[in-house]
Design a protein around this motif. Sequence first.
Motif, PDB file in Angstrom:
ATOM      1  N   GLY A 140       0.794  -1.217   0.000  1.00  0.00           N
ATOM      2  CA  GLY A 140       0.000   0.000   0.000  1.00  0.00           C
ATOM      3  C   GLY A 140       0.824   1.262   0.000  1.00  0.00           C
ATOM      4  O   GLY A 140       2.060   1.240  -0.050  1.00  0.00           O
ATOM      5  N   THR A 141       0.123   2.395   0.062  1.00  0.00           N
ATOM      6  CA  THR A 141       0.751   3.714   0.058  1.00  0.00           C
ATOM      7  C   THR A 141       0.493   4.431   1.376  1.00  0.00           C
ATOM      8  O   THR A 141      -0.584   4.355   1.948  1.00  0.00           O
ATOM      9  CB  THR A 141       0.192   4.586  -1.079  1.00  0.00           C
ATOM     10  N   LEU A 142       1.501   5.139   1.811  1.00  0.00           N
ATOM     11  CA  LEU A 142       1.407   5.977   3.016  1.00  0.00           C
ATOM     12  C   LEU A 142       2.035   7.337   2.659  1.00  0.00           C
ATOM     13  O   LEU A 142       3.206   7.537   2.922  1.00  0.00           O
ATOM     14  CB  LEU A 142       2.159   5.301   4.171  1.00  0.00           C
ATOM     15  N   VAL A 143       1.280   8.231   2.088  1.00  0.00           N
ATOM     16  CA  VAL A 143      -0.026   8.038   1.474  1.00  0.00           C
ATOM     17  C   VAL A 143       0.011   8.641   0.075  1.00  0.00           C
ATOM     18  O   VAL A 143       0.844   9.485  -0.239  1.00  0.00           O
ATOM     19  CB  VAL A 143      -1.173   8.713   2.278  1.00  0.00           C
ATOM     20  N   SER A 144      -0.947   8.206  -0.778  1.00  0.00           N
ATOM     21  CA  SER A 144      -1.100   8.826  -2.087  1.00  0.00           C
ATOM     22  C   SER A 144      -1.739  10.197  -1.929  1.00  0.00           C
ATOM     23  O   SER A 144      -2.559  10.420  -1.042  1.00  0.00           O
ATOM     24  CB  SER A 144      -1.970   7.944  -2.993  1.00  0.00           C
ATOM     25  N   SER A 145      -1.360  11.099  -2.816  1.00  0.00           N
ATOM     26  CA  SER A 145      -1.889  12.462  -2.760  1.00  0.00           C
ATOM     27  C   SER A 145      -3.056  12.609  -3.722  1.00  0.00           C
ATOM     28  O   SER A 145      -3.015  12.117  -4.856  1.00  0.00           O
ATOM     29  CB  SER A 145      -0.799  13.472  -3.127  1.00  0.00           C
ATOM     30  N   VAL A 146      -4.081  13.329  -3.292  1.00  0.00           N
ATOM     31  CA  VAL A 146      -5.251  13.555  -4.148  1.00  0.00           C
ATOM     32  C   VAL A 146      -4.909  14.414  -5.361  1.00  0.00           C
ATOM     33  O   VAL A 146      -5.692  14.468  -6.318  1.00  0.00           O
ATOM     34  CB  VAL A 146      -6.397  14.225  -3.361  1.00  0.00           C
TER      35      VAL A 146
END
Length: 308
Positions: free
Chosen positions: A71-77
Amino acid sequence: MDFRIFTEPQQGASYDELLAVAKATEDLGFDAFFRSDHYLRMGDGDPGYGPTDAWTTLAGLARDTSRIRLGTLVSSVTYRYPGILAIQVAQVDAMSGGRVELGLGTGWFEAEHKAYGIPFPPKRFGLLEEQLEIVTGLWSTERGETYSFSGEHYTLENSPALPKPVQSPIPVLVGGKGASRTPALAARFATEFNAPFPDPGTIPGLFENVRRACVEFGRDPDEIVYSAAQVLAVGSDEASFVKRAAAIGREPAELRVNGLAGTVSEVVDKLGALREQGVERVYLQVLDLHDLDHLDLVAREVVPQLGE
């Protein structure tokens, strides 16, 4: 307590280098391999290979690993439209046999947006709220039905809401230090709330804000996993700890205050304290991706002392 390895590839790492860390993560029994979602090195130094795309990386790891969660920590909107993000994550979930998790946040690193021509609006929380609603809505729409959404930032009309992920639902991670808006989003959408690099003593308050928001939303607070991310630097003795601190450009004294850092016994004590504060899952931020012996030390001498 779950133990996950968390990397920062924007500092310069090829896919093969990340794969070596992911394979070590899997072989040594850690729960998951997560990576940041950035496109520009932070700070000075040799950029090495340069950045890699987070979801392209995770797609490769989905095929090159068999057990660990990804997973991602975190993807950006700011990087992806929500409809495209929902497709990407669902596809990687299928490629992994149902091992993907999505961490999503507002983004903060303006310089990388300028470097790669990515728009960086000054107000992004509304984007996050709508993206969370859209991606979870697309995934949960029944097959054969369509999904529509009309908001301030995004409009979707009669989307087929495909492909469907293997997991139902895909775990969604929301994190941050905000006192009200972020906890409210976690209560609505998250399966996990993460306290990223929390200041000493602040974790109980951050978790309590989320629990309170869950009650207000009508949700059981215990449905959420409560986690924290901290930089890792562990040595079998003082000399090896100091050497690992130097390798990532940090002062030993500062690391001891702000990270999971020190000798094995010190880090075991720090993790025990985190568990007492309600932390159920820890993201171990590994900054030297070539030091696989570091992961081996933690797996052999730290994790077993924490028990179940």
